[in-house]
Design an enzyme around this catalytic site. Structure first.
Site, mmCIF file in Angstrom:
data_model
loop_
_atom_site.group_PDB
_atom_site.id
_atom_site.type_symbol
_atom_site.label_atom_id
_atom_site.label_comp_id
_atom_site.label_asym_id
_atom_site.label_seq_id
_atom_site.Cartn_x
_atom_site.Cartn_y
_atom_site.Cartn_z
ATOM 1 N N ASP A 176 6.623 2.778 7.490
ATOM 2 C CA ASP A 176 6.507 2.205 6.160
ATOM 3 C C ASP A 176 6.924 0.733 6.252
ATOM 4 O O ASP A 176 7.521 0.319 7.252
ATOM 5 C CB ASP A 176 7.420 2.973 5.202
ATOM 6 C CG ASP A 176 7.450 2.380 3.813
ATOM 7 O OD1 ASP A 176 6.373 2.014 3.303
ATOM 8 O OD2 ASP A 176 8.544 2.275 3.246
ATOM 9 N N LYS A 214 2.894 -5.891 -17.810
ATOM 10 C CA LYS A 214 2.898 -6.437 -16.453
ATOM 11 C C LYS A 214 2.393 -5.345 -15.510
ATOM 12 O O LYS A 214 2.621 -4.150 -15.739
ATOM 13 C CB LYS A 214 4.300 -6.885 -16.037
ATOM 14 C CG LYS A 214 5.319 -5.757 -15.960
ATOM 15 C CD LYS A 214 6.709 -6.268 -15.641
ATOM 16 C CE LYS A 214 7.708 -5.106 -15.564
ATOM 17 N NZ LYS A 214 9.098 -5.553 -15.379
#
Length: 1173
Positions: free
Chosen positions: A424, A603
Site C-alpha cells: 500500500d 468537497k
C-alpha cells in the site's frame, strides 16, 4: 461531576441523528423474517417469554480446549501428522512377537514428543483462559428489581438487562444506547479493540429514550437482526408505548469498545457472549503454511517409500534364503538354526508367510528413517526465532514505542524467499500525517513550499532548488510549527488575502474548509488552545489550515457551527451532513448562513466533482485542472472545493425524500440514501482545490533500493491518481533514472469515447496495447529486466483482471522490475495479490496499514501490518507487524535470510542423520541374512533422536549465521539464496540424503571389516554383538555431531555445549544404563566400562571411521567452493579479497576472476528467472 448531565452539544438535528426520530412511514418488512428474529424484552429479562427464548449467557471463552476435551482433541491434532500415526501403529505392533525391540523402547520417545507438544498447547491455552477469566469477572452496574443499580460480573449479564457504564470502562455486551450524561443522549466511543481505529466515534440515543428520569421504569421490546459479524450495520425496531422506532448502528455500543469523554451511559443488553459482534468476528485467520513445510511433507513420503522399498527388498531375500534352508529331501543347510523346529516367523516350508511377517518386522525396524522429533524441534526453533525477531532493537520504533512482532511463527522461513512485495502507499510508504501545503483558488495557485517529491524530481534531473524557494522555506521555518500546516504564501497569510483581487472567493474557499467536515473541537480550558478530533488526517489538516488563515472553527452545537472570522464571530445553522464514503468520494454539508441563505458546501475527488459543476460554475475549471495535475505530479493529495445556494422549496422537497430514505429498514436503504444525496449535490460552483502532502516515511527510498538490489520485485497498489503515484515512485526509488516507463491507462479522451461505444472495443484496445507492449519488451527485458517500470490505472486494472486478460497482464508485469497500480480498490488489491501468488507460484508479501489492506494481507503468502495512523486492523490481520516500512529491509534481508537458511539446513540435516542411522540397521540386516535382529540395543535406538542428536540441530536452527547482519545488508544479492530456493532444492535435499547413505556404508563396512575378523579379547575371541553395536553406534553419534560441527558457520558456546555435550551424554548414558541389572540393560550391561573403554582398538576404529565418513563431505565442499560457490562463499571470498586489497601491493577495486565470473553468472540466473516465465 459524574452524576450530573452535561448540557453541551445536541446533535439530534444533524442528518445522522434527526433521521432516527419517529416517522409515520417506516418499512419493517425484514423484522421477524429469517435473519431478523431476535426479540429483546428491555429491563424485563425475567419475562416468561424472554426465558423461553433461551439466549446465550454473557460468558465468553476463547480457549481452544476445555478440561473435558483437552486430551482427545489435542491427541487428534497430534495424530493428523502422518509420521506420528506411523509411530503410533508401530508402538501398538511392538507388543506383538513381530517387534524387533521391546514395546517400552518405542513408546517412550513417542510419549516424550507427543507429550512435549501437548504441554506447549496446554500452556498457550491456559494463558487464553486466564484472559477469559479476567474479562468474565469484570464488574458492571445492573439495574436491579428494587430500582437501584447493583454491581455484578460480566458473565452474569442476560439479554434485556439495563446496565450503566462509566467513563473509560469497556462495554460488557452489545448494548442499545438509551441515554447518557449529555442531555441529548450522545456519547463518544473508542473502538480500537474492534477495528484498531484510534479516533472517537459519536453515538446517539433515540430522543424518546434520552430522558434519564424515566429510565428506571423503562419497558420496551426490541426486534432486530440475529447475531452476525457485521460491525458497522444493525437493523432493528424499538417498540415503545405503542409506537415503532427504527434503530441503526448509531444507537449500538459494541462489546470491548470503550466509553470516552462521557461520564456515563445507560443501555440495554441486546447481544451477549458469543452472540456479540466482536465474538462473531473472532474467527481464525487463514491457515498459511510455508513452502518448505509443504515440501517437507513430500520428503516424509519419500522416506516412507524408501522404508517400504528396503523392507520389501529385505523380505524377498529373507524368503529366498529361508526356503533354501530345507531342501525337498529334508536336508538342512543352516542346521544350527533348526529350521525343522521353528515358528511361522521362520519356516522354510512356508517361506512366503515368513517373508510377509518379516516385511512387517522390517517396517518397524527401519522406522528410524523417519525423524520422530522433527516436527516438535521445528516448532521449538520457530518460536525461538520469533523471539529474536521481537527483541531486535534495530526494528524498534522509539517514537511510538513499538517493536517488531512475529504474530505467527509458522512463516519465519518464508521471509527469506519473498519474490514479490505488494505494498500500500498511504500510511505504508508515507506517514499518513497530512500537511496542508498548497491550494488553488479561482484559478490562482497558492503555496511556495517544495515537497519531498519535487525535491527528488529536481535531484533526478540534476537541478537544485530555486533560490526563491529556499527563501520561502526559511520563512516557513521562522513560523511557529503547527502540525498539519506547512503552508506559506505572502499573498494569503497574516490576513493578506483581503488585498487579493479574488478576495471574496478566497473567503468562501476557506469557509468551506472550516464548515464542511465532521471534526469535533476540543478546547483546553487552561491554555485556550483548540485541537480537533477528526475522522481522517486530511480533514484535520483542512480545519487547521482554515484556522491558521483566519477562519477558526471553535464550537459546534446541535444546530450550529461557529467560526471566528478575522475580527468577528459567525454562526452557521447546521442542517445536514452528507458524509464521505468510498463510493461517493465526496462529502457535503447543508447550512443556513447569517443572511438566511441555504448553502450546500461540498468537497470531493476531482473524478466526481467536475461532472457535478453547473454551466455557470465552471469558471477557472481549466486552470484548476492544470493545478491539480501539477499537485499530483508533486505527490500531493487533492480535493475539489465547491458550493451552491439552494432554493427553499427545493430543499423542503429533497429533505422529505432524504429523511424517508433514512427511516427505511430494507436492504437497499443505503442505495436510496446515496440516491437522495446525489439529487442535491449538483449544479455546483467551483471555488478551487486543496493539496495536502503525505510525507514519505524515513528510510523508504533506501529500503526499496536495497530490496531491488536483492532481486525482489515491488508492486505498489494505491488509490492515488496516476501522476501522484508515479512521482511518489520516483521519490521513493521505486522508479529510477534510466528505467523505461510503461503506462497502461483508460483515462484518456479517445478511450472514453471508445467506451461509450461498448466495453468490448475498450477491452480489445487494452488487449492490443498489452500484447504489443509485451512483444516490444520481451527481447529487451531478457537483456536487462531492471529497465522497465509498469504503471496501470484502476479502470484498466478492472479489465486486466478479467480471466481472458489476466495471463497477458501478469506476463507483462513480471517482466518489469517495478509495478504501480493506481486508483486500486481494496478488492482489486486482493485480486492482484492472488493473481501474482497463483500465477508465479513464488512467495508474495503484502504490506499495509489500514482496514482496506486486510484482504491483501490475508491473500498473500505473508502479510505484514504497519501499526500506523489508520489504526491496528491491518496489524491484527497480519503475520508480522512492524512500525515503519524501512524495517522491512532488516526483516527480510537479515531475519528472513537467516531463518530460511537455518530451517532449510536443519531439515536437511535431520534427514541426513536419520538416514545415516537407519541404513546402518539395513546393512547389518543384510549382513545377518535379514534376520530381523537390530544392530543396537533397544534403548540405544529409542534415545537416538530424542537425546543424542536433537539439541545440536535445535541450536543450528536458532543461532547459525552464514554471514553477519551487517554483511546481509551490505550484500543484498545474498538474499537470492532463498528466492531461488538454493538451500532446499531437490538437488540439495537428495544430496544430503545421499551423504547419509554413504556415511552409513562407511560406518558399517569399515567397522565390521576392521573388528569382526580379528581377535579382540586376550583369549583370542572376536568381538561380540554388544561390542560391535556400541562401537558402530558410537561412530554414528560422533559422525552426525561432527558433521553438524563442520556444517555450522557461526559457533557460539551454546552450540559447542550441545554438540560435544550430546556425545558426552551418550557415554554417560552407556555408563548409567550399563550399570543396571542385565535383566533390564541386556546387551549394554557393563559393555562400555569393562570392554569398549579399555580397548585402544575401539577408539582407533572410532577415529578412523569418523574421519573416513567425513572425507566425502570435505571433498564435495572443496569442489563446490572452487567451481560452484554458493552466495555466501562468494561474499566470504570477496571479504578476503578486500582485506588483501588493503595491502600496498594490491590493485584497488579488483576481484578475483573466479569471483567476478560467479557474480556475473548469478546475475544472469536472476535475469533468466525474472523473464521466465
Amino acid at each position: 461531576m459524574a452524576g450530573e448531565r452535561r448540557k453541551g452539544m445536541k446533535f439530534s438535528k444533524l442528518y445522522s441523528f434527526k433521521c432516527f426520530k419517529p416517522f409515520s412511514r417506516e418499512d419493517h418488512s425484514q423484522i421477524g423474517s429469517r435473519g431478523y428474529s431476535r426479540v429483546v424484552f428491555c429491563n424485563d429479562p425475567d419475562n416468561p417469554e424472554a426465558l423461553q427464548l433461551n439466549y446465550r449467557g454473557n460468558y465468553v471463552s476463547t480457549t481452544k480446549y476445555t478440561a473435558a476435551n483437552f486430551i482427545p482433541k489435542s491427541l487428534f491434532e497430534q495424530f493428523r501428522r502422518v509420521a506420528n500415526i506411523y509411530f503410533l501403529v508401530v508402538a501398538f505392533v511392538s507388543f506383538s512377537p513381530l517387534a524387533p525391540y521391546t514395546a517400552p523402547s518405542v513408546l517412550a520417545p513417542l510419549l516424550i514428543v507427543i507429550g512435549a507438544t501437548m504441554v506447549k498447547e496446554g500452556v498457550e491455552d491456559l494463558r487464553r483462559r486466564k484472559q477469559d477469566v479476567e474479562a468474565n469477572n469484570r464488574k458492571v452496574e445492573v439495574l436491579g428489581k428494587t430500582g437501584t443499580y447493583v454491581e455484578t460480573k460480566w458473565k452474569n449479564l442476560r439479554v434485556g438487562d439495563l446496565v450503566k457504564v462509566h467513563k473509560d470502562e469497556y462495554f460488557p455486551a452489545d448494548l442499545l444506547l438509551l441515554s447518557s450524561s449529555y442531555e441529548d443522549g450522545i456519547c463518544y466511543v473508542e473502538t480500537m479493540n474492534l477495528d484498531g481505529e484510534t479516533n472517537l466515534k459519536l453515538k446517539h440515543a433515540l430522543e424518546i429514550t434520552s430522558d434519564e428520569e424515566s429510565i428506571k421504569n423503562f419497558r420496551a421490546v426490541i426486534k432486530c437482526e440475529d447475531p452476525n459479524e457485521h460491525l458497522y450495520s444493525f437493523v432493528g425496531t424499538l417498540y415503545f408505548e405503542g409506537k415503532q422506532y427504527p434503530l441503526s448502528p448509531q444507537q449500538i455500543l459494541l462489546r470491548d469498545s470503550k466509553l470516552k469523554n462521557t461520564d456515563y451511559v445507560h443501555g440495554v443488553v441486546v447481544f451477549t457472549g458469543h452472540d456479540t459482534k466482536v465474538m462473531q468476528n473472532a474467527t481464525d485467520p487463514p491457515s498459511k503454511r510455508s513452502k518448505i513445510e509443504k515440501k517437507m511433507d513430500q520428503i516424509i513420503y519419500i522416506l516412507f517409500s524408501i522404508l517400504i522399498v528396503i523392507a520389501f527388498t529385505g523380505s524377498v531375500f529373507f524368503g529366498i534364503v529361508t526356503r533354501r534352508d530345507m531342501s525337498d529331501d529334508g536336508k538342512l543347510r543352516r542346521w544350527y538354526l533348526r529350521p525343522d523346529q521353528t515358528t511361522v516367523f521362520y519356516d522354510p516350508r512356508r517361506a512366503v508367510a515368513a517373508a510377509f511377517f518379516h516385511f512387517l518386522t522390517a517396517l518397524m525396524l527401519y522406522g528410524y528413517l523417519i525423524p520422530i522429533s522433527l516436527y516438535v524441534s521445528i516448532e521449538v526453533v520457530k518460536v525461538l526465532q520469533s523471539i529474536f525477531i521481537n527483541q531486535d532493537q534495530e526494528m524498534y520504533h522509539e517514537e511510538t514505542d513499538r517493536p517488531a512482532r512475529a504474530r505467527t511463527s509458522n512463516l519465519n522461513e518464508e521471509l527469506g524467499q519473498v519474490d514479490t512485495i505488494l505494498s500500500d502507499k498511504t500510511g505504508t510508504l508515507t506517514c499518513n500525517s497530512m500537511e496542508f501545503v498548497k491550494c488553488s483558488i479561482a484559478g490562482t495557485a497558492y503555496g511556495r513550499g517544495m515537497t519531498e517529491v519535487e525535491m527528488a524530481l529536481r535531484k533526478k534531473k540534476g537541478m537544485v532548488p530555486q533560490e526563491e524557494v529556499g527563501d520561502d522555506s526559511l520563512s516557513i521555518k521562522e513560523q511557529k510549527s503547527v502540525k498539519g500546516f506547512n503552508f506559506w504564501d505572502e499573498r494569503i497569510v497574516d490576513g493578506q488575502w483581503i488585498n487579493q483581487p479574488n478576495a471574496e472567493l478566497i473567503q468562501k474557499f476557506f469557509r468551506v474548509l472550516a464548515i464542511c467536515h465532521t471534526a469535533i473541537p476540543d478546547v483546553n480550558n487552561d491554555t485556550g488552545e483548540i485541537t480537533y478530533e477528526a475522522e481522517s488526517p486530511d480533514e484535520a489538516a483542512f480545519v487547521i489550515a482554515s484556522r491558521e488563515l483566519g477562519f477558526e472553527f471553535f464550537s459546534r452545537s446541535q444546530t450550529s457551527i461557529s467560526l471566528h472570522e478575522i475580527d468577528h464571530m459567525t454562526v452557521y445553522e447546521l442542517l445536514h451532513v452528507l458524509e464521505f464514503s468510498s463510493s461517493r468520494k465526496r462529502m457535503s454539508v447543508i447550512v443556513r448562513n447569517p443572511e438566511n441563505r441555504l448553502l450546500l458546501l461540498s468537497k470531493g475527488a476531482d473524478s466526481v466533482m467536475f461532472e457535478r459543476l453547473a454551466k455557470h460554475g465552471r469558471q477557472n475549471e481549466r486552470e484548476t485542472k492544470e493545478h491539480i495535475k501539477k499537485y499530483a505530479e508533486a505527490g500531493l493529495r487533492t480535493l475539489v472545493i465547491t458550493y451552491r445556494e439552494i432554493d427553499e422549496d427545493e430543499y423542503r422537497v429533497w429533505e422529505e425524500e432524504f429523511l424517508n430514505a433514512k427511516t427505511l429498514v430494507t436492504e437497499d436503504r443505503d442505495t436510496l440514501i446515496d440516491a437522495a444525496a446525489d439529487k442535491i449535490e449538483k449544479d455546483l460552483i467551483l471555488l478551487g482545490s486543496t493539496a495536502v502532502e503525505d510525507k514519505l516515511q524515513k528510510g523508504v527510498p533506501d529500503c526499496i533500493e536495497k530490496l531491488s538490489q536483492a532481486g525482489v520485485k515491488i508492486w505498489v497498489l494505491t488509490g492515488d491518481k496516476t501522476e501522484t503515484a508515479i512521482n511518489i515512485g520516483y521519490a521513493c526509488s521505486l522508479l529510477r533514472e534510466g528505467m523505461k516507463k510503461i503506462l497502461i491507462t483508460l483515462d484518456s479522451s479517445d478511450i472514453e469515447a471508445l467506451e461509450k461505444q461498448g466495453d468490448k472495443e475498450a477491452v480489445a484496445k487494452l488487449r492490443e496495447g498489452m500484447t504489443q507492449t509485451a512483444a516490444v519488451t520481451d527481447d529487451s527485458v531478457k537483456e536487462n529486466p531492471e529497465m522497465f517500470g509498469l504503471v496501470i490505472d484502476g479502470k484498466s486494472l478492472t479489465f486486466a483482471l478479467d480471466s481472458k486478460l489476466e495471463k497477458e497482464f501478469l506476463e507483462l508485469a513480471i517482466r518489469c522490475n517495478s509495478v504501480i497500480c493506481c486508483r486500486s480498490s481494496p478488492k482489486q488489491k486482493a485480486l492482484v495479490t492472488r493473481l501474482v501468488k497463483n500465477g508465479t507460484g513464488r512467495t508474495t508479501l503484502a504490506i499495509g496499514d489500514g482496514a482496506n489492506d486486510v484482504g491483501m494481507l490475508q491473500e498473500a503468502d505473508i502479510g505484514v501490518g504497519i501499526s500506523g495512523a489508520e489504526g491496528m486492523q491491518a496489524v491484527m490481520a497480519s503475520d508480522f507487524a512492524i512500525a515503519q516500512f524501512r524495517f522491512l529491509e532488516r526483516l527480510l534481508l537479515v531475519h528472513g535470510h537467516w531463518c530460511y537458511r537455518r530451517i532449510a539446513l536443519m531439515i536437511c540435516y535431520f534427514f541426513y542423520k536419520n538416514l545415516t542411522f537407519g541404513f546402518t540397521l539395513f546393512w547389518y540386516e543384510a549382513y545377518a541374512s535379514f534376520s530381523g535382529k537390530p544392530a543396537y540395543n533397544d534403548w540405544y535406538m529409542s534415545c537416538y533422536n530424542v537425546f543424542f542428536t536433537s539439541l545440536p540441530v535445535i541450536a543450528l536452527g536458532v543461532f547459525d549465521q552464514d554471514v553477519s547482519a551487517r554483511l546481509c545488508l551490505k550484500y543484498p544479492l545474498l538474499y537470492q539464496e532463498g528466492v531461488q530456493n538454493v538451500l532446499f532444492s531437490w538437488e540439495r535435499i537428495l544430496g544430503w540424503m545421499l551423504n547419509g547413505i554413504i556415511s552409513s556404508m562407511i560406518i558399517f563396512f569399515l567397522t565390521i571389516n576392521t573388528m569382526a575378523a580379528q581377535a579382540f579379547r586376550k583369549d583370542g575371541q572376536v568381538v561380540d554383538y554388544s561390542v560391535l553395536g556400541v562401537t558402530m553406534y558410537s561412530s554414528v553419534v560422533w559422525m552426525v555431531n561432527c558433521q553438524m560441527a563442520i556444517s555450522i558457520n557461526y559457533f557460539t558456546w551454546i552450540q559447542h555445549c550441545f554438540i560435544w555435550g550430546s556425545i558426552g551424554v551418550w557415554y554417560l548414558f552407556l555408563v548409567v544404563y550399563g550399570s543396571l541389572p542385565p535383566t533390564f540393560s541386556t546387551t549394554a550391561f557393563q559393555v562400555f566400562v569393562e570392554t569398549s573403554a579399555p580397548s585402544p582398538i575401539c577408539w582407533l576404529i572410532l577415529f578412523l571411521v569418523v574421519f573416513s565418513a567425513l572425507l566425502p563431505y570435505f571433498a564435495y565442499r572443496a569442489f563446490q567452493i572452487k567451481f560452484r560457490p554458493m552466495y555466501h562463499d562468494i561474499i566470504v571470498e570477496q571479504r578476503r579479497t578486500e582485506r588483501i586489497e588493503t595491502a600496498p601491493s594490491a590493485v584497488l577495486g579488483e576481484l578475483p576472476v573466479q569471483v567476478e565470473f560467479t557474480l556475473h553468472h548469478l546475475r544472469a540466473n536472476l535475469s533468466r528467472r525474472d523473464s521466465w516465465n
